[in-house]
Scaffold this motif. Structure first.
Motif, PDB file in Angstrom:
ATOM      1  N   ASN A  77       0.849  -1.182   0.000  1.00 45.73           N
ATOM      2  CA  ASN A  77       0.000   0.000   0.000  1.00 45.73           C
ATOM      3  C   ASN A  77       0.885   1.232   0.000  1.00 45.73           C
ATOM      4  OD1 ASN A  77      -1.605   2.244   1.606  1.00 45.73           O
ATOM      5  ND2 ASN A  77      -3.135   0.823   0.790  1.00 45.73           N
ATOM      6  N   THR A  78       0.527   2.229  -0.793  1.00 44.70           N
ATOM      7  CA  THR A  78       1.371   3.407  -0.920  1.00 44.70           C
ATOM      8  C   THR A  78       1.427   4.256   0.346  1.00 44.70           C
ATOM      9  OG1 THR A  78      -0.512   4.592  -1.897  1.00 44.70           O
ATOM     10  CG2 THR A  78       1.055   3.546  -3.420  1.00 44.70           C
ATOM     11  N   GLY A  79       0.465   4.062   1.248  1.00 48.98           N
ATOM     12  CA  GLY A  79       0.459   4.869   2.464  1.00 48.98           C
ATOM     13  C   GLY A  79       0.685   4.107   3.750  1.00 48.98           C
ATOM     14  N   TYR A  80       0.509   2.791   3.712  1.00 48.36           N
ATOM     15  CA  TYR A  80       0.573   1.987   4.925  1.00 48.36           C
ATOM     16  C   TYR A  80       1.352   0.704   4.669  1.00 48.36           C
ATOM     17  CZ  TYR A  80      -3.064   5.091   6.684  1.00 48.36           C
ATOM     18  OH  TYR A  80      -3.769   6.190   7.088  1.00 48.36           O
ATOM     19  N   ARG A  81       2.013   0.239   5.710  1.00 45.11           N
ATOM     20  CA  ARG A  81       2.752  -1.020   5.601  1.00 45.11           C
ATOM     21  C   ARG A  81       1.787  -2.189   5.768  1.00 45.11           C
ATOM     22  NH1 ARG A  81       8.001  -2.884   9.235  1.00 45.11           N
ATOM     23  NH2 ARG A  81       8.343  -4.871   8.169  1.00 45.11           N
ATOM     24  N   ALA A  82       1.663  -3.005   4.748  1.00 42.84           N
ATOM     25  CA  ALA A  82       0.724  -4.126   4.761  1.00 42.84           C
ATOM     26  C   ALA A  82       1.437  -5.416   5.149  1.00 42.84           C
ATOM     27  CB  ALA A  82       0.065  -4.276   3.394  1.00 42.84           C
ATOM     28  N   PRO A  83       0.893  -6.175   6.096  1.00 41.56           N
ATOM     29  CA  PRO A  83       1.524  -7.441   6.494  1.00 41.56           C
ATOM     30  C   PRO A  83       1.072  -8.589   5.593  1.00 41.56           C
ATOM     31  CG  PRO A  83      -0.377  -7.048   7.861  1.00 41.56           C
ATOM     32  CD  PRO A  83      -0.286  -5.865   6.906  1.00 41.56           C
ATOM     33  N   ILE A  84       1.728  -9.720   5.733  1.00 37.59           N
ATOM     34  CA  ILE A  84       1.240 -10.948   5.111  1.00 37.59           C
ATOM     35  C   ILE A  84       0.011 -11.421   5.900  1.00 37.59           C
ATOM     36  CG2 ILE A  84       1.759 -13.369   4.630  1.00 37.59           C
ATOM     37  CD1 ILE A  84       4.669 -12.575   4.273  1.00 37.59           C
ATOM     38  N   THR A  85      -1.063 -11.752   5.200  1.00 34.95           N
ATOM     39  CA  THR A  85      -2.293 -12.178   5.861  1.00 34.95           C
ATOM     40  C   THR A  85      -2.626 -13.618   5.458  1.00 34.95           C
ATOM     41  OG1 THR A  85      -3.554 -11.110   4.078  1.00 34.95           O
ATOM     42  CG2 THR A  85      -3.258  -9.870   6.110  1.00 34.95           C
ATOM     43  N   PRO A  86      -2.453 -14.564   6.372  1.00 35.79           N
ATOM     44  CA  PRO A  86      -2.755 -15.973   6.074  1.00 35.79           C
ATOM     45  C   PRO A  86      -4.212 -16.303   6.400  1.00 35.79           C
ATOM     46  CG  PRO A  86      -1.665 -15.818   8.190  1.00 35.79           C
ATOM     47  CD  PRO A  86      -1.778 -14.406   7.669  1.00 35.79           C
ATOM     48  N   ALA A  87      -4.682 -17.400   5.833  1.00 38.24           N
ATOM     49  CA  ALA A  87      -6.016 -17.918   6.125  1.00 38.24           C
ATOM     50  C   ALA A  87      -5.979 -19.441   6.039  1.00 38.24           C
ATOM     51  CB  ALA A  87      -7.044 -17.359   5.148  1.00 38.24           C
ATOM     52  N   LEU A  88      -6.659 -20.108   6.967  1.00 37.65           N
ATOM     53  CA  LEU A  88      -6.699 -21.563   7.001  1.00 37.65           C
ATOM     54  C   LEU A  88      -8.147 -22.012   7.168  1.00 37.65           C
ATOM     55  CD1 LEU A  88      -5.287 -24.363   7.195  1.00 37.65           C
ATOM     56  CD2 LEU A  88      -5.191 -24.004   9.675  1.00 37.65           C
ATOM     57  N   ASP A  89      -8.584 -22.940   6.300  1.00 39.38           N
ATOM     58  CA  ASP A  89      -9.927 -23.521   6.382  1.00 39.38           C
ATOM     59  C   ASP A  89      -9.804 -25.041   6.498  1.00 39.38           C
ATOM     60  OD1 ASP A  89     -11.812 -21.150   5.707  1.00 39.38           O
ATOM     61  OD2 ASP A  89     -10.288 -21.078   4.154  1.00 39.38           O
ATOM     62  N   VAL A  90     -10.646 -25.619   7.336  1.00 42.24           N
ATOM     63  CA  VAL A  90     -10.688 -27.069   7.518  1.00 42.24           C
ATOM     64  C   VAL A  90     -12.127 -27.548   7.314  1.00 42.24           C
ATOM     65  CG1 VAL A  90     -10.297 -28.988   9.109  1.00 42.24           C
ATOM     66  CG2 VAL A  90      -8.763 -27.013   9.144  1.00 42.24           C
ATOM     67  N   TRP A  91     -12.275 -28.596   6.514  1.00 41.92           N
ATOM     68  CA  TRP A  91     -13.595 -29.183   6.228  1.00 41.92           C
ATOM     69  C   TRP A  91     -13.535 -30.664   6.566  1.00 41.92           C
ATOM     70  CZ3 TRP A  91     -15.506 -33.111   3.206  1.00 41.92           C
ATOM     71  CH2 TRP A  91     -16.856 -33.059   2.837  1.00 41.92           C
ATOM     72  N   VAL A  92     -14.467 -31.128   7.425  1.00 45.59           N
ATOM     73  CA  VAL A  92     -14.474 -32.528   7.870  1.00 45.59           C
ATOM     74  C   VAL A  92     -15.894 -33.080   7.784  1.00 45.59           C
ATOM     75  CG1 VAL A  92     -13.956 -34.130   9.740  1.00 45.59           C
ATOM     76  CG2 VAL A  92     -12.575 -32.052   9.474  1.00 45.59           C
ATOM     77  N   ARG A  93     -16.060 -34.167   7.067  1.00 43.62           N
ATOM     78  CA  ARG A  93     -17.350 -34.866   7.055  1.00 43.62           C
ATOM     79  C   ARG A  93     -17.328 -35.895   8.177  1.00 43.62           C
ATOM     80  NH1 ARG A  93     -21.730 -35.425   4.250  1.00 43.62           N
ATOM     81  NH2 ARG A  93     -21.011 -34.107   2.525  1.00 43.62           N
ATOM     82  N   LEU A  94     -18.097 -35.633   9.229  1.00 43.61           N
ATOM     83  CA  LEU A  94     -18.096 -36.498  10.397  1.00 43.61           C
ATOM     84  C   LEU A  94     -18.846 -37.806  10.136  1.00 43.61           C
ATOM     85  CD1 LEU A  94     -18.754 -33.769  13.099  1.00 43.61           C
ATOM     86  CD2 LEU A  94     -16.561 -34.756  12.429  1.00 43.61           C
TER      87      LEU A  94
END
Length: 211
Positions: A77-94
C-alpha cells in the motif's frame, strides 16, 4: 456548489490449475486498486492511494472426509505497511449427515481516501476525514456444523449451528466530537472484539417447509 471527484481503477487476475491426482489444487493471482480524489473538499485538493497485492492458496484433500485450504496474501500500500495475511480452512465430514467447518484468518485494511482526506459539510452533514488514521488489523475465527438428513422419500431435515469471534485493532469508525455542530470525524478504536453465533433448523415435505 463544490464538486469532488473520485476515480477508481480495479484489476484482478488469477489462475487455477488442477493436479492430475485430484488431491491438490491451487490458485494464484493479483489484485490492483488505485484511487484518486480531487476537488476543494479534498485535503490539498488532490490525493491518491494505491494498493497492489499478490495471493496464493492451495487445497489438499486427505480423503473424501477431510480437506484443508491454506492461503496467503501480501500487499503493498502506498500509504501503509501491509503485512502478510494468512487464512486456514478445515472441512471434515463427520458422517453421512454431518459436516464440520472451521476457519482462521488475519485481516488488514488501509483507510480509504474519503476516511483520510474528504470533508463532507452541508445542511445535514458535518463529516471530516482524519489523515492520522491507522490501518485496521484483525484476527477472525469461524466454526460451523451443518446437518442434512433425508427422512424417507418425502421428508428432508436440514440444520446448522455456527459461531464467530473477531479481534480487531484500530477499527475505523465515525465518532462525534462536537455535539453542538454535529461534527463527526473518522477515528480508530484501539481494540474491538465481537463474539456471536446462531442456528437454523428446517423441515421440508414436498413444497411445504418449516424453518
Amino acid at each position: 456548489e463544490t464538486v469532488s471527484d473520485f476515480d477508481l481503477v480495479i484489476a484482478r487476475g488469477f489462475i487455477t490449475p488442477q493436479s492430475d491426482s485430484g488431491r491438490f489444487d491451487y490458485q494464484a493471482g493479483f489484485d490492483v486498486r488505485y484511487e484518486r480524489g480531487t476537488g476543494p473538499r479534498i485535503l490539498e485538493t488532490v490525493q491518491t492511494q494505491g494498493d497492489f497485492a499478490a495471493f496464493a492458496s492451495g487445497t489438499y484433500r486427505f480423503s473424501d472426509r477431510v480437506r484443508t485450504r491454506l492461503g496467503m496474501r501480501y500487499g503493498y500500500n502506498t500509504g501503509y505497511r501491509a503485512p502478510i495475511t494468512p487464512a486456514l480452512d478445515v472441512w471434515v465430514r463427520l458422517n453421512s449427515d454431518l459436516v464440520f467447518r472451521a476457519s482462521a484468518s488475519r485481516g488488514f485494511r488501509a483507510p480509504a481516501l474519503k476516511e483520510l482526506y474528504f470533508f463532507f459539510v452541508d445542511i445535514n452533514h458535518n463529516i471530516r476525514g482524519n489523515e492520522n488514521l491507522q490501518a485496521e488489523h484483525s484476527q477472525n475465527f469461524q466454526v460451523n456444523l451443518d446437518y442434512r438428513k433425508l427422512l424417507g422419500n418425502r421428508h428432508f431435515l436440514k440444520g446448522s449451528v455456527d459461531g464467530f469471534y473477531n479481534d480487531m485493532e484500530n477499527l475505523i469508525t465515525l465518532v462525534m466530537v462536537d455535539p453542538a455542530t454535529s461534527l463527526f470525524i473518522y477515528d480508530n478504536i484501539a481494540e474491538f472484539r465481537s463474539l456471536g453465533g446462531g442456528g437454523q433448523l428446517e423441515w421440508k415435505h414436498r413444497s411445504v417447509s418449516v424453518t
